[in-house]
Design a protein around this motif. Structure first.
Motif, PDB file in Angstrom:
ATOM      1  N   ASN A 381       0.773  -1.115   0.026  1.00 57.63           N
ATOM      2  CA  ASN A 381      -0.002   0.160  -0.022  1.00 57.63           C
ATOM      3  C   ASN A 381       0.834   1.264  -0.189  1.00 57.63           C
ATOM      4  OD1 ASN A 381      -2.230   1.651   0.002  1.00 57.63           O
ATOM      5  ND2 ASN A 381      -2.495   1.261   2.136  1.00 57.63           N
ATOM      6  N   ARG A 383       3.833   3.768  -2.750  1.00 55.83           N
ATOM      7  CA  ARG A 383       4.575   3.897  -3.887  1.00 55.83           C
ATOM      8  C   ARG A 383       5.598   4.866  -3.701  1.00 55.83           C
ATOM      9  NH1 ARG A 383       1.341   8.267  -6.434  1.00 55.83           N
ATOM     10  NH2 ARG A 383      -0.343   8.702  -4.988  1.00 55.83           N
ATOM     11  N   GLY A 427      -3.421  -8.518  -4.797  1.00 55.60           N
ATOM     12  CA  GLY A 427      -2.869  -7.345  -4.974  1.00 55.60           C
ATOM     13  C   GLY A 427      -2.174  -7.035  -6.279  1.00 55.60           C
ATOM     14  N   LYS A 428      -1.709  -6.039  -6.614  1.00 53.44           N
ATOM     15  CA  LYS A 428      -1.154  -5.452  -7.903  1.00 53.44           C
ATOM     16  C   LYS A 428       0.340  -4.935  -7.596  1.00 53.44           C
ATOM     17  CE  LYS A 428      -5.332  -5.465 -10.526  1.00 53.44           C
ATOM     18  NZ  LYS A 428      -6.416  -4.236 -11.452  1.00 53.44           N
ATOM     19  N   GLN A 430       2.649  -2.293  -9.862  1.00 56.66           N
ATOM     20  CA  GLN A 430       2.700  -1.473 -10.972  1.00 56.66           C
ATOM     21  C   GLN A 430       3.915  -0.836 -11.141  1.00 56.66           C
ATOM     22  OE1 GLN A 430      -0.879   0.267  -9.743  1.00 56.66           O
ATOM     23  NE2 GLN A 430      -2.258  -0.848 -10.930  1.00 56.66           N
ATOM     24  N   THR A 438      -1.675   7.676  -9.478  1.00 54.93           N
ATOM     25  CA  THR A 438      -2.523   6.314  -9.579  1.00 54.93           C
ATOM     26  C   THR A 438      -3.328   6.065 -10.829  1.00 54.93           C
ATOM     27  OG1 THR A 438      -4.113   6.910  -8.108  1.00 54.93           O
ATOM     28  CG2 THR A 438      -2.055   5.886  -7.016  1.00 54.93           C
ATOM     29  N   GLU A 453       1.747  -4.442 -14.607  1.00 53.52           N
ATOM     30  CA  GLU A 453       0.722  -4.842 -13.954  1.00 53.52           C
ATOM     31  C   GLU A 453       0.778  -6.331 -13.568  1.00 53.52           C
ATOM     32  OE1 GLU A 453      -3.027  -2.492 -12.788  1.00 53.52           O
ATOM     33  OE2 GLU A 453      -3.710  -4.257 -13.986  1.00 53.52           O
ATOM     34  N   ARG A 482       4.738   0.874  -7.585  1.00 51.60           N
ATOM     35  CA  ARG A 482       3.555   0.841  -6.726  1.00 51.60           C
ATOM     36  C   ARG A 482       2.985  -0.359  -6.258  1.00 51.60           C
ATOM     37  NH1 ARG A 482      -2.818   2.097  -8.206  1.00 51.60           N
ATOM     38  NH2 ARG A 482      -3.655   2.322  -6.096  1.00 51.60           N
ATOM     39  N   ASP A 484      -0.279  -1.986  -4.610  1.00 51.48           N
ATOM     40  CA  ASP A 484      -1.373  -1.313  -4.122  1.00 51.48           C
ATOM     41  C   ASP A 484      -2.059  -1.748  -2.836  1.00 51.48           C
ATOM     42  OD1 ASP A 484      -2.985  -3.584  -4.344  1.00 51.48           O
ATOM     43  OD2 ASP A 484      -3.728  -3.417  -6.422  1.00 51.48           O
ATOM     44  N   SER A 485      -3.068  -1.386  -2.470  1.00 49.87           N
ATOM     45  CA  SER A 485      -3.556  -1.456  -0.892  1.00 49.87           C
ATOM     46  C   SER A 485      -3.960  -2.947  -0.822  1.00 49.87           C
ATOM     47  CB  SER A 485      -4.837  -0.740  -0.776  1.00 49.87           C
ATOM     48  OG  SER A 485      -5.979  -0.898  -1.592  1.00 49.87           O
TER      49      SER A 485
END
Length: 715
Positions: A381, A383, A427-428, A430, A438, A453, A482, A484-485
Motif C-alpha cells: 500500500n 509507492r 494485490g497488484k 505496477q 495512480t 501490472e 507501486r 496497491d492497497s
C-alpha cells in the motif's frame, strides 16, 4: 497522594518512514519524576482502568479543545502558564503542550535552529517543520523506564492492558480539524501526520498498533494541504482537506481511549502553518464555530522569534547528496529507507542532477509501509518515484524527470516475495513511466504509462526476474513503483536501469554531470542523433572554470590504457554569446565521473574543442586537462575551425601517462597541438569514459560530430 498529569500531544510526523524520520534531537528539558504511588485503599482515582490503585489518577480535559495559538511567544506556548493539564502534577510537569523536537535543546535551552514557532502575526498561528509536539499527555509510570516519559515511550508498560496516559476522552466518535494557512508551493516528500496515544515517529508504537485502524489517523504530504481551507479528520469516518472536498482517507473504527492524547508532526524537509485547531465530539459539531479559514494569511517567513530566520534563509544548511550522473543506475538497497530517500541528515544520498538537496527517490504514498533491509526493498500500500523532480504529471504535460529514456533502455529487477493481503482479492504491483499518480491517464503517454501490472498469481516461483524493454520515454523521464492497497508484501532486489547497446557496443549514453563546484546555469542537454560514428547533441548551461566541472556528456566507457579518440566537429549552431573559455564544447575523456567535494580531487580528464568569445562572437579552439597538482591547464588551439577533426591521444610513457591533442583539416594529416605528461593519470589508468560534451553557459548550442573513432594504440 501525589497525582501525575498526562500531556496530550500534537505531533507533526515524518513523511518518509515512521520510525525513520529526520528531525532535530531536541525536546523540552529533562524531567526528574518523583512518583509516589497512591494508596491502594482509595481506589487510585479514575484513570488507571485495570491498573487500579497502582497508577496516578487522571482528570480529563473536557472537549472541545480549541486552540488559537495566542501565546506571547514560542517558549511560553509550552508552559503551564499558557495552558496546564487538568490533572494534578508537579511544577514543570503540568504543561498541556510538550515539545518533543524542534524547540528545545537537551539542556532545556531554546534550539536556535528549530523549525517550530508561534508566528508574529496579529492573529498568531503555529508554524511547524521538522518538529513534533504533544497535547494532553501526562507523565506516567506507564511510560516505562525511559529518560523522558513524554518522548518516544509509547506503547510503554500499558500495552498489555490497552492503557494510555492522556487527558482526552476519545472513547466516543470525535473530529480533529484545523485551518491551513501556508504550505510549500512545490511537491514535498514531507508529511503532516497526526497520531493518537503515540509519542514516537513509528506508527505501530502505540496500544493501537499500525494499519488502517492504528494510531496514525492523518498522513498527507504537506504540499497537498490547501491554504485557506479547513482539514477535517473524523474518527471513525472520512478525512477531507477542505469542507465538502474529496475524500483522502477513511478510518472504519474508533481510535482512542478514555485517557488519550494527540501527537502531531511535520517531518524533515517540509513545513506547514496552521491555526484554529479544534478537537470535538462528532455529536457536538456545529457548536464550536471558528473564524473563516479563507481570510487567513501569515508573514511566517520572516518571524522566527528565536533567530529572526525564515524559510527562505534558514539557519541550517540543507543536506546535500551526490548528483545523479546518468544511466546505468542500480538502486542501492545497502542502507535503510531513511537514507535511501534522503531523509538521514548524517548520510549521503542520491540527488537530482541539478539540485543536490532534492532526493532522487521520493515517496509518493505510504512512507511507513516501505522498508529496506538485507539488500532488499519491501512495500505494501505504498509507492515511490525514481528520478522525479516532483511536478505533478498530467496528460499532455512534458514530464519533469532526471533520466534520459529517449534512447532504447532496459529495466531489470528481481521480485523475491509477493503476497496479497487477501488471496481471494489479489494485490497488484505496477510500474509507471512518466506518471507520479495512480491514474494511468495522467501522463504524456496516456494509458500506456502503466507499463507493468502483476499479481502474485502471475508469478510461478521466487525469485522472479523481470526484464523490461519499454518503448516509451523522453529525455526528462522518471519511473514510479507501486504496490496497491491489496498487496500484503512485495520485496524487490537488484533493480537496474541501463541502456541497450547495439551490436557494435557504440551507444552514446547521456550524462548530466555536476562533478565539482556549481554552475550558475545547471547543465542540460539531449542527444538527437546517436550512431556509431555520428552524434548530434543540443545543450546549455554548465561551467568548466578552474573551480567548476559541470557539463552535459554523451559518452561510453572503454577499457584501454593506450588509445586515441577522434571526431570531426562538422557543424555548430547557437554559439552567439561570447562567454569566455570556461564555457566550452567538443570531445573529452574522463577517468571517473564521481562528484567530489573539492575541485582538486577530480580524476584525470582532458578535452579539445571550442569556446565562444568576443562581440561579435567567434569560435576559438581550446584544449585543457586536469593536472596532478589538482589544478587545470588550458590553452588555445588557434588553428582549429568548424569542420576540422580533433583527436585526444593518451598512452603509457614510463611511469607517466602521456597526453597529446591533435587537429586536422582532412582527417588524414594531423597536426600536434601539444604533448605533455603533466596529466592526472598513470599507467594504471586503463578504464576511460570517452565522449562528446557541451558546457556552453547561456548559449544553447547544437553540435554535429561525425567520423567518430576510438582506436587502441599498440604498446
Amino acid at each position: 497522594m501525589n497525582k501525575l498529569g498526562l500531556l496530550s500531544s500534537l505531533i507533526i510526523t515524518s513523511s518518509i518512514l515512521a520510525g525513520c524520520g529526520s528531525e532535530p534531537d531536541s525536546s523540552s528539558p529533562d524531567i526528574i519524576i518523583n512518583i509516589e504511588n497512591p494508596d491502594p485503599g482509595d481506589g487510585g482515582g479514575d484513570g488507571g482502568g485495570d491498573g487500579g490503585g497502582d497508577l496516578p489518577s487522571i482528570t480529563n480535559t473536557p472537549l472541545p479543545v480549541v486552540e488559537d495559538f495566542g501565546a506571547s511567544d514560542t517558549e511560553s506556548f509550552f508552559t503551564a502558564a499558557y495552558k496546564s493539564l487538568a490533572s494534578e502534577a508537579e511544577e514543570g510537569e503540568d504543561n498541556f503542550y510538550f515539545s518533543m523536537a524542534g524547540v528545545f535543546m537537551e539542556d532545556g535551552s531554546v534550539d536556535a535552529e528549530g523549525g517550530n514557532w508561534i508566528t508574529a502575526d496579529a492573529d498568531q498561528k503555529m508554524r511547524l517543520g521538522d518538529a513534533r509536539f504533544t497535547l494532553a499527555q501526562t507523565v506516567s509510570p506507564l511510560a516505562g523506564d525511559v529518560a523522558i516519559a513524554r518522548k518516544d515511550s509509547t506503547p510503554g508498560d500499558g500495552i498489555d492492558e490497552g492503557l494510555s496516559w492522556g487527558e482526552l476522552d476519545l472513547s466516543q466518535d470525535y473530529r480533529i480539524s484545523f485551518c491551513v494557512v501556508a504550505v510549500p508551493d512545490t511537491a514535498s516528500s514531507s508529511d503532516f501526520q497526526i497520531y493518537v496515544d503515540n509519542n514516537t515517529t513509528s506508527e505501530a508504537s502505540s496500544i493501537h498498533g499500525g494499519g488502517n485502524v492504528g494510531s496514525r489517523i492523518f498522513n498527507q504530504p504537506v504540499n497537498t494541504l490547501v491554504p485557506g481551507q479547513r482539514v477535517e479528520i473524523n474518527i471513525p469516518g472520512d478525512t477531507t482537506l477542505q469542507s465538502g472536498g474529496a475524500l483522502v482517507a477513511s478510518k472504519p473504527e474508533l481510535v482512542g481511549t478514555e485517557n488519550s492524547f494527540i501527537a502531531m508532526r511535520v517531518s524533515s524537509g517540509g513545513w506547514a502553518v496552521f491555526d484554529d485547531l479544534v478537537i470535538e465530539y462528532q455529536s457536538d459539531i456545529g457548536n464550536n464555530p471558528q473564524p473563516d479559514c479563507a481570510g487567513k494569511d501569515s508573514n511566517y517567513k520572516f518571524v522566527n522569534p528565536i533567530t529572526g530566520g525564515d524559510d527562505n534563509n534558514a539557519p541550517v544548511e540543507p543536506n546535500e547528496g551526490t548528483p545523479f550522473t546518468g544511466l546505468p543506475l542500480t538502486l542501492d538497497f545497502s542502507d535503510d529507507a531513511e537514507t535511501f530517500f534522503g531523509e538521514n541528515d548524517e548520510a549521503d544520498f542520491l540527488s537530482i542532477s541539478s539540485d543536490r538537496t532534492d532526493p532522487f527517490y521520493k515517496v509518493t504514498s505510504g512512507s511507513s509501509r516501505i522498508t529496506i533491509e538485507n539488500g532488499a526493498l519491501s512495500l505494501n500500500n505504498a509507492r515511490f518515484t525514481i528520478g522525479d523532480t516532483g511536478v505533478a504529471s498530467a496528460e499532455g504535460v512534458q514530464p519533469s524527470g532526471d533520466i534520459d529514456l529517449s534512447i532504447p533502455y532496459r529495466i531489470r529487477l528481481t521480485i523475491s516475495d509477493f503476497t496479497s493481503a487477501d488471496p481471494a482479492d489479489p494485490g497488484k504491483f505496477q510500474l509507471y513511466i512518466d506518471n507520479n499518480t495512480t491514474s494511468s491517464g495522467n501522463s504524456i503517454h496516456g494509458g500506456d504509462s502503466k507499463h507493468v501490472e502483476l499479481t502474485p498469481d502471475d508469478i510461478a516461483s521466487f525469485p522472479h526476474e523481470l526484464v523490461l524493454e519499454p518503448e516509451i520515454g523522453t529525455n526528462s523521464s522518471f519511473l514510479q513503483l507501486r504496490a496497491d492497497s491489496r498487496v500484503g508484501n512485495l520485496t524487490i532486489e537488484d533493480f537496474t536501469i541501463e541502456y541497450i547497446e547495439d551490436g557494435s557496443g557504440a551507444a552514446w549514453a547521456p550524462y548530466t554531470l555536476n562533478l565539482a563546484g556549481e554552475a550558475d546555469i545547471a547543465p542540460s542537454g539531449e542527444i538527437t542523433e546517436n550512431t556509431d560514428m555520428s552524434v548530434t547533441l543540443t545543450a546549455s548551461g554548465g561551467n568548466l572554470s578552474s573551480s567548476n566541472h559541470n557539463l552535459f556528456f554523451a559518452g561510453q566507457m572503454v577499457e584501454m590504457s593506450d588509445f586515441m579518440f577522434t571526431a570531426q566537429i562538422s557543424n555548430i549552431t547557437g554559439a552567439d554569446v561570447g562567454a569566455g573559455n570556461a564555457y566550452r564544447f567538443g570531445i573529452m575523456i574522463m577517468e571517473d565521473m564521481t562528484p567530489v567535494g573539492d575541485y582538486a580531487e577530480l580524476s584525470g580528464w582532458a578535452d579539445a574543442g571550442f569556446y565562444v568569445d568576443g562581440d561579435p562572437a567567434e569560435l576559438i579552439g581550446s584544449r585543457a586537462q586536469m593536472k596532478p597538482d589538482g589544478s587545470r591547464s588550458r590553452s588555445n588551439i588557434s588553428e582549429l575551425e568548424v569542420g576540422d577533426y580533433v583527436r585526444i591521444e593518451i598512452y603509457d610513457d614510463g611511469d607517466n601517462k602521456r597526453l597529446k591533442r591533435y587537429y586536422s583539416k582532412d582527417g588524414v594529416t594531423f597536426e600536434q597541438a601539444n604533448s605533455t605528461t603533466d596529466f592526472n593519470a598513470t599507467p594504471d589508468s586503463d578504464s576511460w569514459y570517452v565522449g562528446l560534451y557541451a558546457a556552453p553557459g547561456e548559449n544553447t548550442v547544437t553540435i554535429e560530430f561525425d567520423n567518430i573513432m576510438i582506436e587502441e594504440i599498440a604498446p
